[in-house]
Design an enzyme around this catalytic site. Structure first.
Site, PDB file in Angstrom:
ATOM      1  N   HIS A   1      -0.090  -2.130  -1.364  1.00  0.00           N
ATOM      2  CA  HIS A   1       0.473  -2.372  -2.948  1.00  0.00           C
ATOM      3  C   HIS A   1       1.786  -3.302  -2.396  1.00  0.00           C
ATOM      4  CE1 HIS A   1      -1.513   0.436  -5.193  1.00  0.00           C
ATOM      5  NE2 HIS A   1      -1.541  -0.300  -6.367  1.00  0.00           N
TER       6      HIS A   1
ATOM      7  N   GLU B   1     -10.289  -7.860  -0.885  1.00  0.00           N
ATOM      8  CA  GLU B   1     -10.568  -6.473  -1.588  1.00  0.00           C
ATOM      9  C   GLU B   1     -12.574  -6.740  -2.285  1.00  0.00           C
ATOM     10  OE1 GLU B   1      -7.291  -4.705  -4.377  1.00  0.00           O
ATOM     11  OE2 GLU B   1      -8.045  -6.180  -6.245  1.00  0.00           O
TER      12      GLU B   1
ATOM     13  N   ASP C   1      -4.934 -10.739 -17.782  1.00  0.00           N
ATOM     14  CA  ASP C   1      -6.041 -10.882 -19.219  1.00  0.00           C
ATOM     15  C   ASP C   1      -5.687  -9.962 -19.415  1.00  0.00           C
ATOM     16  OD1 ASP C   1      -8.122 -12.658 -19.907  1.00  0.00           O
ATOM     17  OD2 ASP C   1      -8.911 -10.654 -19.321  1.00  0.00           O
TER      18      ASP C   1
ATOM     19  N   ARG D   1      -9.460  -3.570  14.634  1.00  0.00           N
ATOM     20  CA  ARG D   1      -8.277  -2.279  13.995  1.00  0.00           C
ATOM     21  C   ARG D   1      -8.559  -3.060  12.500  1.00  0.00           C
ATOM     22  NH1 ARG D   1      -8.691   0.259  18.174  1.00  0.00           N
ATOM     23  NH2 ARG D   1      -7.527   1.115  19.495  1.00  0.00           N
TER      24      ARG D   1
ATOM     25  N   ARG E   1      -0.671   0.558 -17.712  1.00  0.00           N
ATOM     26  CA  ARG E   1      -2.232  -0.263 -18.064  1.00  0.00           C
ATOM     27  C   ARG E   1      -2.041   0.558 -19.375  1.00  0.00           C
ATOM     28  NH1 ARG E   1      -3.543  -3.330 -13.815  1.00  0.00           N
ATOM     29  NH2 ARG E   1      -3.402  -2.611 -11.927  1.00  0.00           N
TER      30      ARG E   1
ATOM     31  N   GLN F   1       1.884  -5.749  -0.979  1.00  0.00           N
ATOM     32  CA  GLN F   1       2.181  -7.191  -1.841  1.00  0.00           C
ATOM     33  C   GLN F   1       2.383  -7.228  -3.032  1.00  0.00           C
ATOM     34  OE1 GLN F   1      -2.970  -8.309  -0.570  1.00  0.00           O
ATOM     35  NE2 GLN F   1      -2.524  -6.675  -0.411  1.00  0.00           N
ATOM     36  N   ARG F   2       2.737  -6.595  -3.384  1.00  0.00           N
ATOM     37  CA  ARG F   2       3.049  -6.139  -5.104  1.00  0.00           C
ATOM     38  C   ARG F   2       4.824  -6.147  -5.160  1.00  0.00           C
ATOM     39  NH1 ARG F   2      -1.084  -3.736  -8.387  1.00  0.00           N
ATOM     40  NH2 ARG F   2       0.902  -2.814  -8.843  1.00  0.00           N
TER      41      ARG F   2
ATOM     42  N   ARG G   1      -8.292  -7.759  20.891  1.00  0.00           N
ATOM     43  CA  ARG G   1      -8.486  -7.506  19.583  1.00  0.00           C
ATOM     44  C   ARG G   1      -9.558  -8.053  18.853  1.00  0.00           C
ATOM     45  NH1 ARG G   1      -4.960  -2.064  19.400  1.00  0.00           N
ATOM     46  NH2 ARG G   1      -5.757  -1.211  20.686  1.00  0.00           N
TER      47      ARG G   1
ATOM     48  N   ASP H   1      -5.950 -14.852 -10.818  1.00  0.00           N
ATOM     49  CA  ASP H   1      -7.162 -15.712 -11.966  1.00  0.00           C
ATOM     50  C   ASP H   1      -7.404 -15.134 -13.210  1.00  0.00           C
ATOM     51  OD1 ASP H   1      -6.104 -12.900 -12.627  1.00  0.00           O
ATOM     52  OD2 ASP H   1      -7.693 -11.388 -11.698  1.00  0.00           O
TER      53      ASP H   1
ATOM     54  N   GLY I   1      -0.332  -4.246 -14.084  1.00  0.00           N
ATOM     55  CA  GLY I   1       0.393  -4.223 -12.580  1.00  0.00           C
ATOM     56  C   GLY I   1       1.565  -5.292 -12.163  1.00  0.00           C
TER      57      GLY I   1
ATOM     58  N   THR J   1       0.341 -12.512 -12.723  1.00  0.00           N
ATOM     59  CA  THR J   1      -0.320 -11.208 -11.136  1.00  0.00           C
ATOM     60  C   THR J   1      -0.790 -11.698 -10.315  1.00  0.00           C
ATOM     61  OG1 THR J   1      -2.936 -11.173 -11.340  1.00  0.00           O
ATOM     62  CG2 THR J   1      -2.447 -12.481 -12.665  1.00  0.00           C
ATOM     63  N   ILE J   2      -0.429 -10.999  -9.136  1.00  0.00           N
ATOM     64  CA  ILE J   2      -0.468 -11.381  -8.165  1.00  0.00           C
ATOM     65  C   ILE J   2      -2.348 -12.290  -7.839  1.00  0.00           C
ATOM     66  CG2 ILE J   2       0.802  -9.855  -6.712  1.00  0.00           C
ATOM     67  CD1 ILE J   2      -1.666  -8.599  -6.117  1.00  0.00           C
ATOM     68  N   ASP J   3      -2.739 -12.233  -8.823  1.00  0.00           N
ATOM     69  CA  ASP J   3      -4.595 -12.319  -8.204  1.00  0.00           C
ATOM     70  C   ASP J   3      -4.822 -14.163  -8.621  1.00  0.00           C
ATOM     71  OD1 ASP J   3      -4.538  -9.307  -7.747  1.00  0.00           O
ATOM     72  OD2 ASP J   3      -5.200  -8.922 -10.015  1.00  0.00           O
TER      73      ASP J   3
HETATM   74  O1  F6P Z   1      -4.400  -6.662 -10.701  1.00  0.00           O
HETATM   75  C1  F6P Z   1      -3.398  -6.879  -9.156  1.00  0.00           C
HETATM   76  C2  F6P Z   1      -3.964  -5.777  -8.370  1.00  0.00           C
HETATM   77  O2  F6P Z   1      -3.059  -5.656  -7.690  1.00  0.00           O
HETATM   78  C3  F6P Z   1      -4.881  -6.008  -8.081  1.00  0.00           C
HETATM   79  O3  F6P Z   1      -4.973  -7.061  -6.673  1.00  0.00           O
HETATM   80  C4  F6P Z   1      -5.851  -4.284  -7.515  1.00  0.00           C
HETATM   81  O4  F6P Z   1      -6.977  -4.770  -7.054  1.00  0.00           O
HETATM   82  C5  F6P Z   1      -5.010  -3.921  -8.705  1.00  0.00           C
HETATM   83  O5  F6P Z   1      -3.641  -4.366  -9.164  1.00  0.00           O
HETATM   84  C6  F6P Z   1      -4.257  -2.772  -8.098  1.00  0.00           C
HETATM   85  O6  F6P Z   1      -4.224  -1.595  -9.459  1.00  0.00           O
HETATM   86  P1  F6P Z   1      -3.154  -0.290  -9.014  1.00  0.00           P
HETATM   87  O7  F6P Z   1      -1.705  -1.179  -9.551  1.00  0.00           O
HETATM   88  O8  F6P Z   1      -3.381   0.241 -10.587  1.00  0.00           O
HETATM   89  O9  F6P Z   1      -3.748   0.175  -7.710  1.00  0.00           O
END
Ligand code: F6P
Length: 342
Positions: A272, A222, A103, A266, A72, A274-275, A162, A129, A11, A125-127
């Site tokens: 995305h 998520e 990873d 709500r 990927r 976030q990316r 809310r 991890d 990603g 990675t944004i994660d």
């Molecule tokens: O690993 C980065 C990430 O944005 C995760 O936070 C998310 O679960 C996944 O990629 C989403 O993947 P895609 O870009 O294939 O929708």
């Protein structure tokens, strides 16, 4: 002149372009020539490359995404692809390949190193991890985007009395949820590391209402899962590295909260967003430091390493030790977040 190849896999995330720029600029100073491999491992299978010089990396520092494209693709899914990767590595006369990824991408790099190809890894990675580095670039930008979004939801939540449920990314780790939740003053944060107890969540929301707070912000990662329920998936189908596509817990949670409490609820899924877009200064600097260190390792002939952040030092670790272990949230941070629940 020795040649360095650069690829970005998995990603995308903000900071990839600053990392590409740093590797290219430092490599050129050190008298290497540089090529970009397009679209991650797919580009090495297909020998799809572009020349990188001073001009092609000029102006990319503030740009999100990756000028090289990404995918990927997992070459180890198909023995024929691994063969092509090895062949093309030779045909392209690569002295070393810099693989920028999470990873999955770095896992491939590690296997290729074991097959005697010169590789160096850069973690992104944004994660956040990856276990062998304190921070990956992309994470800080994602946290800032999520924080701003939650700030905005705060004002509309307050006006309408809310509950706002905000679903953030992060895969199976609660880093983005917890950082953004602390920064934006979330009233509840739900993470993959701790199954969700709905009664507990609703009790917090009711208590807030009782003390006069008619609105609440619930941040959910998520990958978080309601106790006794299954993980909520957007798609069952697994990608080339065996990952399911997460997403949808926000809506499930929002419905359940509304039913159990009767409070109008709500849901916002940040997805995305976030990316995308420009990297923060922190991510630009981190990506730049990683890029420079990667070329220093190559110059010193130290292959099979991943550059890493330890405290405030840029160092390196063997790729083999850097991959395969998920870095879940430091629960000390979650305990800090919990002080502000309710
Ligand atoms: O690993 C980065 C990430 O944005 C995760 O936070 C998310 O679960 C996944 O990629 C989403 O993947 P895609 O870009 O294939 O929708």
């Amino acid at each position: 002149m020795r040649r360095i190849g650069i690829l970005t896999g998995g990603g995308d995330c903000p900071g990839l372009n600053p990392a590409i720029r740093a590797v290219a600029r430092k490599a050129l100073i050190e008298n290497f020539s540089v090529i970009g491999i397009k679209n991650g491992w797919k580009g090495l299978i297909k020998k799809d490359v572009m020349k990188l010089d001073l001009n092609s990396v000029s102006g990319i520092l503030p740009r999100g995404g990756t000028i090289l494209g990404t995918s990927r693709t997992n070459p180890f899914k198909n023995p024929g692809d691994v063969k092509k990767v090895k062949q093309n590595f030779k045909q392209l006369k690569l002295y070393c390949l810099v693989a920028i990824g999470g990873d999955d991408t770095l896992g491939v790099a590690s296997k290729l190193f074991k097959m005697r190809l010169n590789v160096v890894g850069i973690p992104k990675t944004i994660d956040n991890d990856l276990s062998a580095t304190d921070f990956t670039f992309g994470f800080d930008t994602a946290v800032n985007i999520a924080t701003e979004a939650i700030d905005r939801l705060h004002t509309t939540a307050e006006s309408h009395h809310r509950i706002m449920v905000v679903e953030v990314m992060g895969r199976h780790a609660g880093w983005i949820a917890t950082y953004a939740g602390i920064a934006a003053g979330a009233d509840v944060i739900l993470i993959p590391e701790k199954p969700i107890d709905l009664n507990e969540v609703c009790e917090i929301l009711r208590k807030r209402k009782k003390r006069g707070k008619g609105f609440s912000i619930v941040v959910v990662a998520e990958g978080a899962k309601i106790k006794e329920d299954k993980l909520v998936l957007k798609k069952e189908k697994r990608d080339a590295f065996g990952h399911v596509l997460l997403g949808g817990i926000g809506h499930v949670l929002g419905d359940r909260i509304e039913k159990m409490t009767g409070f109008e609820t709500r849901v916002t899924v940040l997805g995305h967003i976030q990316r995308g877009g420009t990297p923060t200064a922190f991510d630009r600097v981190l990506a730049t430091r990683y890029g420079i260190k990667a070329v220093e390792l190559i110059k010193a002939g130290k292959f099979g390493k991943m550059v890493s952040l330890s405290g405030n030092e840029i160092t390196s670790v063997p790729l083999a030790k850097a991959v395969g272990t998920l870095k879940t949230l430091d629960m000390r941070l979650y305990n800090i977040a919990k002080v502000f629940f309710g």
